[in-house]
Motif scaffolding. Structure first.
Motif, PDB file in Angstrom:
ATOM      1  N   PRO A   1       1.051  -0.804   0.141  1.00 40.07           N
ATOM      2  CA  PRO A   1      -0.012   0.143   0.019  1.00 40.07           C
ATOM      3  C   PRO A   1       0.880   1.427  -0.003  1.00 40.07           C
ATOM      4  N   ARG A   2       1.937   1.072   0.167  1.00 36.64           N
ATOM      5  CA  ARG A   2       2.803   2.471   0.467  1.00 36.64           C
ATOM      6  C   ARG A   2       3.523   3.183  -1.155  1.00 36.64           C
ATOM      7  N   GLN A   3       3.789   1.021  -1.671  1.00 35.51           N
ATOM      8  CA  GLN A   3       4.126   2.018  -3.003  1.00 35.51           C
ATOM      9  C   GLN A   3       3.573   2.726  -4.039  1.00 35.51           C
ATOM     10  N   LYS A   4       1.741   2.035  -3.493  1.00 36.94           N
ATOM     11  CA  LYS A   4       0.615   1.608  -4.037  1.00 36.94           C
ATOM     12  C   LYS A   4       0.382   3.698  -4.461  1.00 36.94           C
ATOM     13  N   ALA A   5       0.716   4.769  -2.617  1.00 31.54           N
ATOM     14  CA  ALA A   5       0.432   5.460  -2.537  1.00 31.54           C
ATOM     15  C   ALA A   5       1.512   5.965  -2.807  1.00 31.54           C
ATOM     16  N   ASP A   6       2.333   5.782  -3.081  1.00 33.17           N
ATOM     17  CA  ASP A   6       4.011   6.537  -3.258  1.00 33.17           C
ATOM     18  C   ASP A   6       3.927   7.400  -5.191  1.00 33.17           C
ATOM     19  N   ILE A   7       3.628   5.884  -6.087  1.00 37.79           N
ATOM     20  CA  ILE A   7       3.210   5.997  -7.513  1.00 37.79           C
ATOM     21  C   ILE A   7       1.459   6.793  -7.709  1.00 37.79           C
ATOM     22  N   HIS A   8       0.681   7.278  -7.112  1.00 37.97           N
ATOM     23  CA  HIS A   8       0.277   7.448  -7.219  1.00 37.97           C
ATOM     24  C   HIS A   8       0.333   9.358  -7.012  1.00 37.97           C
ATOM     25  N   ALA A   9       0.883   9.246  -6.090  1.00 41.38           N
ATOM     26  CA  ALA A   9       1.764  10.638  -5.984  1.00 41.38           C
ATOM     27  C   ALA A   9       2.520  11.050  -7.131  1.00 41.38           C
ATOM     28  N   VAL A  10       2.858  10.171  -7.361  1.00 43.54           N
ATOM     29  CA  VAL A  10       4.142  10.579  -8.570  1.00 43.54           C
ATOM     30  C   VAL A  10       3.068  10.877  -9.576  1.00 43.54           C
ATOM     31  N   ILE A  11       2.085   9.752 -10.037  1.00 45.29           N
ATOM     32  CA  ILE A  11       0.721  10.404 -11.329  1.00 45.29           C
ATOM     33  C   ILE A  11       0.926  11.236 -11.498  1.00 45.29           C
ATOM     34  N   GLN A  12       0.373  11.796  -9.748  1.00 45.29           N
ATOM     35  CA  GLN A  12      -0.208  13.099  -9.216  1.00 45.29           C
ATOM     36  C   GLN A  12       0.224  14.107  -9.824  1.00 45.29           C
ATOM     37  N   GLU A  13       1.982  14.053  -9.718  1.00 41.48           N
ATOM     38  CA  GLU A  13       2.789  14.657  -9.933  1.00 41.48           C
ATOM     39  C   GLU A  13       2.787  14.938 -11.564  1.00 41.48           C
ATOM     40  N   LEU A  14       2.905  13.928 -11.873  1.00 40.66           N
ATOM     41  CA  LEU A  14       3.303  14.255 -14.038  1.00 40.66           C
ATOM     42  C   LEU A  14       1.373  15.315 -13.944  1.00 40.66           C
ATOM     43  N   ASP A  15       0.434  14.282 -13.901  1.00 35.69           N
ATOM     44  CA  ASP A  15      -0.715  15.376 -14.275  1.00 35.69           C
ATOM     45  C   ASP A  15      -0.494  17.124 -14.068  1.00 35.69           C
ATOM     46  N   HIS A  16       0.054  17.355 -12.405  1.00 35.30           N
ATOM     47  CA  HIS A  16       0.033  19.141 -12.425  1.00 35.30           C
ATOM     48  C   HIS A  16       1.037  19.572 -13.223  1.00 35.30           C
ATOM     49  N   LEU A  17       2.414  18.422 -14.059  1.00 34.65           N
ATOM     50  CA  LEU A  17       3.499  19.112 -14.830  1.00 34.65           C
ATOM     51  C   LEU A  17       2.504  18.931 -15.728  1.00 34.65           C
ATOM     52  N   ILE A  18       2.000  18.118 -16.548  1.00 33.98           N
ATOM     53  CA  ILE A  18       1.372  17.962 -17.868  1.00 33.98           C
ATOM     54  C   ILE A  18       0.721  19.523 -18.051  1.00 33.98           C
ATOM     55  N   ASP A  19      -0.534  18.884 -16.970  1.00 36.68           N
ATOM     56  CA  ASP A  19      -1.165  20.907 -16.891  1.00 36.68           C
ATOM     57  C   ASP A  19      -0.198  21.950 -17.658  1.00 36.68           C
ATOM     58  N   HIS A  20       0.930  22.280 -16.486  1.00 37.78           N
ATOM     59  CA  HIS A  20       2.017  23.200 -16.633  1.00 37.78           C
ATOM     60  C   HIS A  20       2.270  23.390 -17.841  1.00 37.78           C
ATOM     61  N   VAL A  21       2.594  21.797 -18.667  1.00 40.85           N
ATOM     62  CA  VAL A  21       3.994  22.549 -20.259  1.00 40.85           C
ATOM     63  C   VAL A  21       2.673  22.643 -20.748  1.00 40.85           C
ATOM     64  N   GLU A  22       1.021  22.452 -20.690  1.00 39.71           N
ATOM     65  CA  GLU A  22       0.321  22.544 -21.564  1.00 39.71           C
ATOM     66  C   GLU A  22      -0.304  24.098 -21.424  1.00 39.71           C
ATOM     67  N   ALA A  23       0.082  24.495 -20.533  1.00 39.13           N
ATOM     68  CA  ALA A  23      -0.230  26.233 -20.064  1.00 39.13           C
ATOM     69  C   ALA A  23       0.625  26.898 -21.142  1.00 39.13           C
ATOM     70  N   LEU A  24       2.105  26.960 -20.850  1.00 37.24           N
ATOM     71  CA  LEU A  24       3.553  26.939 -21.736  1.00 37.24           C
ATOM     72  C   LEU A  24       3.072  26.782 -22.639  1.00 37.24           C
ATOM     73  N   ALA A  25       2.835  26.242 -23.987  1.00 38.41           N
ATOM     74  CA  ALA A  25       2.702  25.512 -24.982  1.00 38.41           C
ATOM     75  C   ALA A  25       1.220  26.553 -25.141  1.00 38.41           C
ATOM     76  N   ALA A  26       0.342  27.099 -24.598  1.00 42.74           N
ATOM     77  CA  ALA A  26      -0.569  27.959 -25.004  1.00 42.74           C
ATOM     78  C   ALA A  26       0.221  29.119 -24.699  1.00 42.74           C
ATOM     79  N   ARG A  27       0.894  29.856 -23.963  1.00 44.47           N
ATOM     80  CA  ARG A  27       1.658  31.047 -24.107  1.00 44.47           C
ATOM     81  C   ARG A  27       2.713  30.815 -24.967  1.00 44.47           C
ATOM     82  N   HIS A  28       3.192  30.043 -25.497  1.00 43.99           N
ATOM     83  CA  HIS A  28       4.243  30.525 -26.607  1.00 43.99           C
ATOM     84  C   HIS A  28       4.242  30.019 -27.809  1.00 43.99           C
TER      85      HIS A  28
END
Length: 109
Positions: free
Chosen positions: A30-57
């Protein structure tokens, strides 16, 4: 942009890669699942941020521009393969982190 967040993300992705490469590693802990889930959430955040940068530039007139579509492809691939591992959507256990999509992060006009 907060420069600490990407470094933290890289540390999480590196930890995930090490966990996936460890002998007998599985997403049953369960700890590993939680860690991987946290990484996936961070990747989701990073994808959103890069999409915004792509639109801006999008209309950047520079002769050498950052290849946002390639970065987004890589991030989505890593996110989806990590989620597949977490959800055990793969046919056989893997002992390696998600493979890179390939391609350059710069492009010339």
């Amino acid at each position: 942009m907060n420069r600490r967040r990407p470094r933290g993300l890289l540390a999480l992705v590196a930890a995930l890669a090490l966990a996936l490469a460890a002998p007998g590693a599985g997403a049953q802990d369960p700890r590993q699942k939680a860690d991987i889930h946290a990484v996936i959430q961070e990747l989701d955040h990073l994808i959103d941020h890069v999409e915004a940068l792509a639109a801006r530039h999008r209309d950047d007139p520079a002769s050498v521009r950052f290849n946002y579509p390639a970065l987004l492809e890589q991030l989505r691939l890593t996110r989806n393969r990590s989620a597949a591992y977490l959800n055990e959507a793969h046919a056989a256990p893997t002992a390696a982190p998600p493979a890179a999509a390939g391609g350059s992060l710069t492009r010339r006009r």
